[in-house]
Design a protein around this motif. Sequence first.
Motif, PDB file in Angstrom:
ATOM      1  N   GLY A 257     -19.212  18.904  75.618  1.00  0.00           N
ATOM      2  CA  GLY A 257     -18.735  18.043  74.544  1.00  0.00           C
ATOM      3  C   GLY A 257     -19.242  18.492  73.191  1.00  0.00           C
ATOM      4  O   GLY A 257     -20.231  19.222  73.089  1.00  0.00           O
ATOM      5  N   GLU A 258     -18.541  18.071  72.141  1.00  0.00           N
ATOM      6  CA  GLU A 258     -18.921  18.377  70.769  1.00  0.00           C
ATOM      7  C   GLU A 258     -18.940  17.088  69.954  1.00  0.00           C
ATOM      8  O   GLU A 258     -18.066  16.234  70.112  1.00  0.00           O
TER       9      GLU A 258
ATOM     10  N   GLY B 271     -24.158  11.828  64.298  1.00  0.00           N
ATOM     11  CA  GLY B 271     -25.205  11.386  65.204  1.00  0.00           C
ATOM     12  C   GLY B 271     -24.724  10.350  66.183  1.00  0.00           C
ATOM     13  O   GLY B 271     -25.101  10.357  67.357  1.00  0.00           O
ATOM     14  N   SER B 272     -23.868   9.444  65.716  1.00  0.00           N
ATOM     15  CA  SER B 272     -23.334   8.402  66.592  1.00  0.00           C
ATOM     16  C   SER B 272     -22.535   9.003  67.737  1.00  0.00           C
ATOM     17  O   SER B 272     -22.637   8.568  68.893  1.00  0.00           O
ATOM     18  N   GLU B 273     -21.725  10.019  67.423  1.00  0.00           N
ATOM     19  CA  GLU B 273     -20.946  10.685  68.462  1.00  0.00           C
ATOM     20  C   GLU B 273     -21.871  11.393  69.453  1.00  0.00           C
ATOM     21  O   GLU B 273     -21.600  11.419  70.654  1.00  0.00           O
TER      22      GLU B 273
ATOM     23  N   ALA C 255     -24.003  11.795  74.821  1.00  0.00           N
ATOM     24  CA  ALA C 255     -25.167  11.902  75.702  1.00  0.00           C
ATOM     25  C   ALA C 255     -25.088  10.842  76.795  1.00  0.00           C
ATOM     26  O   ALA C 255     -25.398  11.104  77.961  1.00  0.00           O
ATOM     27  N   ARG C 256     -24.651   9.647  76.421  1.00  0.00           N
ATOM     28  CA  ARG C 256     -24.546   8.569  77.400  1.00  0.00           C
ATOM     29  C   ARG C 256     -23.405   8.800  78.380  1.00  0.00           C
ATOM     30  O   ARG C 256     -23.515   8.468  79.567  1.00  0.00           O
ATOM     31  N   ALA C 257     -22.314   9.372  77.881  1.00  0.00           N
ATOM     32  CA  ALA C 257     -21.136   9.553  78.735  1.00  0.00           C
ATOM     33  C   ALA C 257     -21.218  10.795  79.616  1.00  0.00           C
ATOM     34  O   ALA C 257     -20.879  10.764  80.795  1.00  0.00           O
TER      35      ALA C 257
ATOM     36  N   GLY D 119     -23.347   9.903  58.225  1.00  0.00           N
ATOM     37  CA  GLY D 119     -23.666   8.676  58.941  1.00  0.00           C
ATOM     38  C   GLY D 119     -25.050   8.773  59.563  1.00  0.00           C
ATOM     39  O   GLY D 119     -26.030   9.079  58.888  1.00  0.00           O
ATOM     40  N   MET D 120     -25.144   8.542  60.846  1.00  0.00           N
ATOM     41  CA  MET D 120     -26.418   8.668  61.550  1.00  0.00           C
ATOM     42  C   MET D 120     -26.831  10.127  61.612  1.00  0.00           C
ATOM     43  O   MET D 120     -26.075  10.973  62.063  1.00  0.00           O
TER      44      MET D 120
END
Length: 218
Positions: free
Chosen positions: A31-32, A36-38, A43-45, A59-60
């Motif tokens: 994934g890319e 930061g939010s993405e 990481a969770r997915a 953003g983050m």
Amino acid sequence: MIKVVLADDERLVRSGFRLLLDTEDDITVVGEATTGSEAVALARAARPHVVLMDIRMPGMDGIEATRQIAATTGLCDVRVLILTTYDTDAYVFEGLEAGASGFLLKDAGPAELLHGIRVVAAGDALLAPRITRRLIGQFTARRSAGRAGADQLAVLTDREREVVALVGQGLRNDEIGAALYVSPATARTHVSHAMGKLGARDRAQLVVIAYRTGLVTP
């Protein structure tokens, strides 16, 4: 197979990394992320082994993303390798304290980058040779008034304190064993026990603790 997430807001940078990583038999990009939010969501997915994390993103930023990944239940095996430049050296210690397993300069060569990913995926710390531990010490020294000191280290045995100090100096398990006249396996056990007692994710966190508590001084 080492699963990697690329987190960088520059498309050309991500493309270059992907091109390099896709040629390796033991590494795959899953994934890319451009923010930061993405990166946190990926990481969770995807549950990657390594997130290659830029610091400056809209953003983050990468520091906060690292902190959220490290604090998320179930992601304890996700390692963050932070990318930095000389312009962002001030964020290196922040990144390690947030839970990163190491850092590399963005202009690192292909071999250095691949080595870094494999080292971090294996659970070891990576401190880029061109950014020394003295840098971490300098930023830790600025926080000397807030050091936990003896309170945080009280849970350790005398031998474990010695081991953490040596980890903070950058010694490997075999070098720690030689310094303390014990086997590398025994040194590894002491490191593991110290990490557990101090709540450290990996050796990088022990380096931070060693400086922050004054076991190692800059």
